[in-house]
Design a protein around this motif. Structure first.
Motif, PDB file in Angstrom:
ATOM      1  N   LEU A  76       0.579  -1.369  -0.165  1.00 22.64           N
ATOM      2  CA  LEU A  76      -0.953   0.433   0.360  1.00 22.64           C
ATOM      3  C   LEU A  76       0.476   1.446   0.263  1.00 22.64           C
ATOM      4  O   LEU A  76       0.140   2.262  -0.538  1.00 22.64           O
ATOM      5  CB  LEU A  76      -1.029  -0.336   1.515  1.00 22.64           C
TER       6      LEU A  76
ATOM      7  N   LYS B 122     -14.844   1.588  -2.995  1.00 26.03           N
ATOM      8  CA  LYS B 122     -15.762   0.664  -2.025  1.00 26.03           C
ATOM      9  C   LYS B 122     -14.374   0.145  -0.847  1.00 26.03           C
ATOM     10  O   LYS B 122     -15.240  -0.302   0.341  1.00 26.03           O
ATOM     11  CB  LYS B 122     -16.774  -0.649  -2.635  1.00 26.03           C
TER      12      LYS B 122
ATOM     13  N   LYS C 153     -10.373  -0.406   1.105  1.00 22.01           N
ATOM     14  CA  LYS C 153      -8.302   0.180   0.598  1.00 22.01           C
ATOM     15  C   LYS C 153      -8.214  -0.111  -0.549  1.00 22.01           C
ATOM     16  O   LYS C 153      -7.532   0.483  -0.978  1.00 22.01           O
ATOM     17  CB  LYS C 153      -8.219   0.222   2.042  1.00 22.01           C
ATOM     18  N   THR C 154      -8.086  -1.790  -0.513  1.00 22.07           N
ATOM     19  CA  THR C 154      -7.401  -2.069  -1.843  1.00 22.07           C
ATOM     20  C   THR C 154      -7.847  -2.260  -2.492  1.00 22.07           C
ATOM     21  O   THR C 154      -7.326  -2.334  -3.921  1.00 22.07           O
ATOM     22  CB  THR C 154      -7.125  -4.175  -1.029  1.00 22.07           C
TER      23      THR C 154
ATOM     24  N   GLU D 247      -5.101   4.922  12.940  1.00 19.68           N
ATOM     25  CA  GLU D 247      -6.397   3.102  12.591  1.00 19.68           C
ATOM     26  C   GLU D 247      -5.308   1.844  13.728  1.00 19.68           C
ATOM     27  O   GLU D 247      -6.628   1.071  14.108  1.00 19.68           O
ATOM     28  CB  GLU D 247      -6.062   2.787  11.400  1.00 19.68           C
ATOM     29  N   GLN D 248      -3.599   1.816  13.424  1.00 18.29           N
ATOM     30  CA  GLN D 248      -3.697   0.353  14.079  1.00 18.29           C
ATOM     31  C   GLN D 248      -4.249   0.699  15.617  1.00 18.29           C
ATOM     32  O   GLN D 248      -4.080  -0.139  16.674  1.00 18.29           O
ATOM     33  CB  GLN D 248      -2.113   0.545  14.144  1.00 18.29           C
TER      34      GLN D 248
ATOM     35  N   GLN E 167      -7.639  -0.149  16.323  1.00 24.77           N
ATOM     36  CA  GLN E 167      -7.925  -1.669  16.098  1.00 24.77           C
ATOM     37  C   GLN E 167      -7.095  -2.496  17.919  1.00 24.77           C
ATOM     38  O   GLN E 167      -8.230  -3.455  18.024  1.00 24.77           O
ATOM     39  CB  GLN E 167      -7.061  -2.122  15.301  1.00 24.77           C
TER      40      GLN E 167
ATOM     41  N   ASN F 123     -12.894  -0.261  13.382  1.00 26.43           N
ATOM     42  CA  ASN F 123     -12.139   0.259  11.494  1.00 26.43           C
ATOM     43  C   ASN F 123     -12.902   0.442  10.809  1.00 26.43           C
ATOM     44  O   ASN F 123     -13.051  -0.618   9.508  1.00 26.43           O
ATOM     45  CB  ASN F 123     -10.839  -0.959  11.487  1.00 26.43           C
TER      46      ASN F 123
ATOM     47  N   GLY G 120      -6.320  -4.373   3.243  1.00 22.03           N
ATOM     48  CA  GLY G 120      -5.711  -3.519   4.197  1.00 22.03           C
ATOM     49  C   GLY G 120      -4.453  -3.536   4.911  1.00 22.03           C
ATOM     50  O   GLY G 120      -3.996  -4.370   5.117  1.00 22.03           O
TER      51      GLY G 120
ATOM     52  N   ASN H  83     -17.298  -1.657 -10.112  1.00 27.67           N
ATOM     53  CA  ASN H  83     -16.508  -1.775  -8.463  1.00 27.67           C
ATOM     54  C   ASN H  83     -16.321  -0.625  -7.687  1.00 27.67           C
ATOM     55  O   ASN H  83     -16.418  -0.533  -6.733  1.00 27.67           O
ATOM     56  CB  ASN H  83     -14.514  -1.978  -8.310  1.00 27.67           C
ATOM     57  N   LEU H  84     -17.003   0.565  -8.002  1.00 25.73           N
ATOM     58  CA  LEU H  84     -17.020   1.964  -7.724  1.00 25.73           C
ATOM     59  C   LEU H  84     -18.943   1.861  -7.138  1.00 25.73           C
ATOM     60  O   LEU H  84     -19.719   1.526  -7.287  1.00 25.73           O
ATOM     61  CB  LEU H  84     -16.845   2.736  -8.095  1.00 25.73           C
ATOM     62  N   LYS H  85     -18.899   2.849  -5.566  1.00 23.40           N
ATOM     63  CA  LYS H  85     -20.095   3.587  -5.624  1.00 23.40           C
ATOM     64  C   LYS H  85     -20.016   4.123  -6.849  1.00 23.40           C
ATOM     65  O   LYS H  85     -19.685   4.290  -7.366  1.00 23.40           O
ATOM     66  CB  LYS H  85     -20.366   4.177  -4.904  1.00 23.40           C
TER      67      LYS H  85
END
Lengths: 230, 237, 202
Positions: free
Chosen positions: A73, A137, A139-140, A219-220, A223, A229, B16, C134-136
């Motif tokens: 990332l 939608k 992160k990846t 974020e970590q 969690q 998250n 992620g 794959n998007l909104k």
């Protein structure tokens, strides 16, 4: 990615110094343009802004390729930080170019000027890229789809440039291109401006990446203590 | 000695920052009826998608039918069947057209006969020319199963196959599983309610916190309830 | 469902007809843009469900698990799109000549240009459709992503070449533009083939 504070401060310092130098060069040192007069002085910052925005997108393109290959990332962070900063420089480039065009040619926009045209295309691609990220939608998928679109967009920049040139061939119009000759002092001032903006760009990029790093840390922590998250 | 159909070593997957699968190790032999069990959201569907080659893992090794699985693998998919809560059916097409489409994707020989047979087996032959959009949940589930086994796969993944099925359909499903297993097919179930497959399964694995924490084979099944309580206790801490 | 596309292109052309009845204009100048805008926007609606449907109905994984390469999915959908959109364009062309009394140009040149231009924009449109699925807000994202990369490359070249044809040129005159458009077609096909794996994989 953590960048040493000292290094970051150094880059900022260099950026500021070079910017001051180039302002001096642009406003005081260089002579007035033979045809356009003083209005031409904006040219140095206009060109520098535009070049940096292309550099930014080039970085996005390469980072996108690396992301698709490694799925790490950090490449995605570099890619979109570069877009965020690049779009600012691009907007600056278009505004300065438009102002200059208005002062020199009397019109604020000319479709036949391929540089202005291609920079506008780049700007639109930047905007589309950011819109894509807003609507992703997860992160990846955000990282993956941005990388793909970055590649498509980057490939289409020279295409747009070429398409515009071809179009000009078929629809010639009488335009006064006001280039004139570039005196050595002007060339020097231009190079200084580009160097200045490059340092500023790198500085902003590093700061932006550090912000992303901090976001990740938050974020970590969330969690670890059991927060959702998001 | 039955041959090993599926071998997974140190499979890991993250989305992620969220690490779903940590280090998954699995070995499944031909003819096994393996059940994967675990709490909601623990990553069962993710694991099954990786094992059935729909999704790539981040790291680790996966060997199916003796072949190492990587991005480019395609032919292995001929031997894999997959049924999930997404039915993989096109609502605008009829039952027949759906099966026909998948028959073409898998290059099945004598597809008309096979489609007819399977529609009869799942009790939907009389609805062959009706659009799937008009089907009830149970009917869609049955047709989805038909789609999954149409190409006679060697390894069949069933994700919650009993959900939405009435008693008659459950019996039909069990009959099909038994028939195929006798032919040497291997099954991999994901189940919520262990009672549904307790009698059929010969190996149970509990997935928790990214790992397969316990595995029970044959008679060890009786220890399942105790061990599972333990797992839940550990998860809530 | 396909009937609606035809009606849509009829509506778009009717709108243009109406708008331009109020304003004075030169028909030969505007013929090409009117035509291509109609093609583009009507085509957008065909591009949208191509991949979105698979995601909505959950059948995307069904394609992933089958022993087929993802590029064959891409080319399959591309060909079906091309068929639908080219039929749509032929229909629109007829309506156009009915609504607008323009001098009929070199028909073979016109048709050839339409086809090669369509291949280009439908190809890239399919890639963008796969991304948007794959998007909104997928329907909105398709033109948002498509316009910056398409308009200033292939659409511009095709519109300009078409307008020359309408002004009476024959195919030899626009040969350079044609070579360009073909180069775009090829480049977009290559891009689609290379990138589709990354787009469709979960």
């Amino acid at each position: 990615m953590k960048f040493k504070d000292n290094l970051v401060q150094l880059i900022l310092g260099l950026g500021v110094i070079f910017t001051l130098i180039s302002i001096y060069l642009a406003v005081i040192f260089t002579p007035s343009h033979e045809v356009m007069g003083d209005v031409q002085r904006i040219f140095y910052f206009h060109v520098a802004s535009a070049w940096i925005s292309y550099l930014a997108f080039g970085i996005t393109f390469v980072a996108g390729l690396f992301y698709l290959k490694t799925k790490n990332l950090k490449w995605d962070k570099i890619a979109f930080s570069s877009v965020e900063i690049g779009i600012v420089f691009c907007t600056l480039g278009i505004i300065t170019g438009s102002t200059w065009a208005g002062a020199v040619w009397g019109v604020f926009w000319i479709w036949e000027d391929f540089k202005l045209f291609t920079t506008l295309v780049l700007w639109l691609i930047f905007v589309a890229y950011l819109a894509l990220r807003t609507n992703a939608k997860s992160k990846t998928s955000k990282a993956k789809l941005s990388a793909v679109f970055g590649i498509i967009g980057f490939v289409c920049i020279p295409f747009s440039f070429a398409a515009n040139r071809i179009w000009q061939q078929y629809h010639p119009s009488v335009i006064v291109t006001s280039k004139g000759s570039l005196q050595p002092s002007m060339a020097f001032a231009l190079v200084m401006a580009v160097i200045a903006f490059t340092f500023l760009f790198i500085y902003f990029l590093i700061v932006r990446l550090n912000i992303e790093e901090m976001k990740d840390n938050i974020e970590q922590i969330k969690q670890d203590i059991g927060g959702k998250n998001v | 000695m039955r041959d090993e159909i599926l071998f997974a070593k140190n499979i890991a997957k993250s989305f992620g920052a969220l690490n779903v699968l940590n280090s998954i190790n699995l070995s499944i032999k031909r003819g096994d009826r393996y059940t994967l069990f675990g709490s909601n959201g623990v990553g069962k569907t993710t694991l099954v998608k990786i094992l059935s080659t729909i999704m790539p893992a981040d790291s680790g090794e996966l060997i199916l039918f003796g072949k190492k699985i990587n991005r480019r693998v395609k032919d292995i998919k001929n031997f894999i069947g997959f049924m999930s809560h997404e039915s993989f059916l096109y609502n605008e097409l009829t039952a027949w057209e759906n099966l026909n489409f998948y028959a073409d994707l898998y290059s099945i020989n004598e597809k008309e006969k096979k489609i007819e047979d399977i529609l009869k087996e799942i009790g939907l032959f009389h609805r062959s020319y009706d659009r799937v959009g008009t089907f009830s949940r149970g009917m869609r589930q049955r047709l989805s199963l038909a789609r999954a086994i149409l190409h006679s796969p060697e390894l069949i993944f069933l994700d919650e196959p009993y959900a939405g099925l009435d008693i008659k359909a459950q019996k039909m499903l069990n009959d099909i599983i038994r028939r195929l297993n006798n032919e040497g097919k291997t099954f991999f179930f994901i189940i919520h309610n262990i009672a549904e497959v307790f009698n059929i399964t010969n190996k149970i694995g509990i997935l928790s916190q990214g790992k397969i924490v316990y595995e029970f084979e044959g008679d060890e099944k009786k220890n399942f309830t105790d061990k599972y309580q333990e797992v839940i206790r550990r998860e809530t801490n | 469902m396909i009937n609606s596309y035809f009606i849509l292109s009829l509506m778009i052309l009717a709108s243009f007809r109406f708008v331009f009845s109020i304003v004075d204009f030169s028909l030969t100048d505007l013929a090409s843009p009117i035509l291509w805008i109609t093609f583009f926007f009507a085509g957008l609606f065909s591009l949208s469900p191509t991949y979105k449907r698979e995601v909505e109905q959950g059948t995307k994984d069904g394609l992933m698990i089958a022993p087929i390469s993802l590029s064959s999915v891409f080319f399959g959908k591309l060909m079906s799109n091309l068929l639908v959109i080219i039929c749509l364009e032929m229909f629109s062309l007829v309506i156009f000549f009915v609504f607008f009394p323009v001098q009929i140009p070199d028909i073979t040149a016109l048709l050839f240009l339409i086809i090669i231009g369509t291949i280009g924009y439908v190809t890239l449109g399919n890639v963008i459709s796969a991304i948007s699925a794959n998007l909104k807000q997928s329907e909105i994202m398709i033109p948002v992503l498509l316009v910056p990369v398409l308009l200033f490359t292939i659409i511009m070249s095709t519109v300009s070449a078409t307008s020359l044809i309408f002004s009476g040129a024959n195919i030899i005159v626009v040969l350079d533009e044609i070579k360009f458009i073909l180069a775009f077609d090829f480049a977009f096909l290559a891009l689609g083939y290379l990138l589709i794996d990354y787009i469709l994989e979960p």
